[in-house]
Scaffold this motif. Structure first.
Motif, PDB file in Angstrom:
ATOM      1  N   ASP A  77       3.610   5.809  -2.985  1.00  0.00           N
ATOM      2  CA  ASP A  77       4.855   6.462  -3.393  1.00  0.00           C
ATOM      3  C   ASP A  77       5.012   6.418  -4.906  1.00  0.00           C
ATOM      4  N   ASP A  78       4.684   5.272  -5.514  1.00  0.00           N
ATOM      5  CA  ASP A  78       4.746   5.154  -6.977  1.00  0.00           C
ATOM      6  C   ASP A  78       3.808   6.155  -7.636  1.00  0.00           C
ATOM      7  N   GLN A  79       2.626   6.319  -7.076  1.00  0.00           N
ATOM      8  CA  GLN A  79       1.659   7.260  -7.652  1.00  0.00           C
ATOM      9  C   GLN A  79       2.185   8.689  -7.543  1.00  0.00           C
ATOM     10  N   LEU A 110       2.868  11.121 -10.725  1.00  0.00           N
ATOM     11  CA  LEU A 110       2.295  12.465 -10.825  1.00  0.00           C
ATOM     12  C   LEU A 110       3.386  13.515 -11.026  1.00  0.00           C
ATOM     13  N   ARG A 111       4.491  13.364 -10.310  1.00  0.00           N
ATOM     14  CA  ARG A 111       5.616  14.292 -10.468  1.00  0.00           C
ATOM     15  C   ARG A 111       6.164  14.232 -11.897  1.00  0.00           C
ATOM     16  N   GLN A 112       6.274  13.028 -12.441  1.00  0.00           N
ATOM     17  CA  GLN A 112       6.758  12.867 -13.812  1.00  0.00           C
ATOM     18  C   GLN A 112       5.783  13.486 -14.815  1.00  0.00           C
ATOM     19  N   GLU A 113       4.490  13.298 -14.593  1.00  0.00           N
ATOM     20  CA  GLU A 113       3.494  13.899 -15.489  1.00  0.00           C
ATOM     21  C   GLU A 113       3.549  15.417 -15.424  1.00  0.00           C
ATOM     22  N   ARG A 162       0.836  -1.203   0.000  1.00  0.00           N
ATOM     23  CA  ARG A 162       0.000   0.000   0.000  1.00  0.00           C
ATOM     24  C   ARG A 162       0.874   1.258   0.000  1.00  0.00           C
ATOM     25  N   LEU A 163       1.873   1.287   0.878  1.00  0.00           N
ATOM     26  CA  LEU A 163       2.747   2.458   0.960  1.00  0.00           C
ATOM     27  C   LEU A 163       3.575   2.641  -0.304  1.00  0.00           C
ATOM     28  N   MET A 164       4.056   1.539  -0.867  1.00  0.00           N
ATOM     29  CA  MET A 164       4.843   1.627  -2.101  1.00  0.00           C
ATOM     30  C   MET A 164       3.976   2.102  -3.261  1.00  0.00           C
TER      31      MET A 164
END
Length: 134
Positions: free
Chosen positions: A94-96, A100-103, A89-91
């Motif tokens: 973090d992936d999301q 979002l930062r990349q987008e 869940r935590l990973m």
């Protein structure tokens, strides 16, 4: 019991006993040959907030348990499986955040025509834009 009363009862039980409360949908399926009878179809999609604990007031030693789907059945998670589920869940969160930062970077780079047009607070994007312009 009417469909609306049954739906309210299901919502109350889930809100009281499942932590965090999952998303779910309910739909009435009436018996065409016997109006007023039928069943309630409950759809529970996979949850990004898994694992969900279920409170069992009858269990004195461990009032919270963590079920997992296993086909049409459920199995109860052990300690290591619960820990792994929380880690996932935590990973995933973090992936999301990273996606979002990349987008955001992609959108800013796509709209800026030169490194000078990039926001002051994003020096890494200025460098990246300069590299892509060469």
């Amino acid at each position: 019991m009417s469909f609306s009363k049954l739906q309210n009862r299901v919502r109350n039980v889930v809100a009281t006993r499942v932590h965090p409360m999952p998303r779910f949908e309910m739909r009435e399926v009436a018996d065409p040959s016997d109006p007023g009878k039928g069943f309630l179809l409950i759809s529970v999609p996979p949850s990004p907030q898994a694992p969900h604990a279920v409170s069992l007031p009858s269990a004195k030693d461990s009032p919270l348990r963590w079920p997992r789907r296993h086909g049409a059945d459920k199995v109860w998670l052990g300690e290591s499986e619960i820990a792994a589920a929380y880690r996932r869940r935590l990973m995933a969160a973090d992936d999301q955040t990273q996606r979002l930062r990349q987008e955001e970077q992609n959108a800013v780079l796509a709209t800026a025509r030169s490194p000078r047009e990039l926001p002051e607070g994003m020096p890494y994007l200025r460098q990246l834009r300069a590299e892509t312009d060469n």
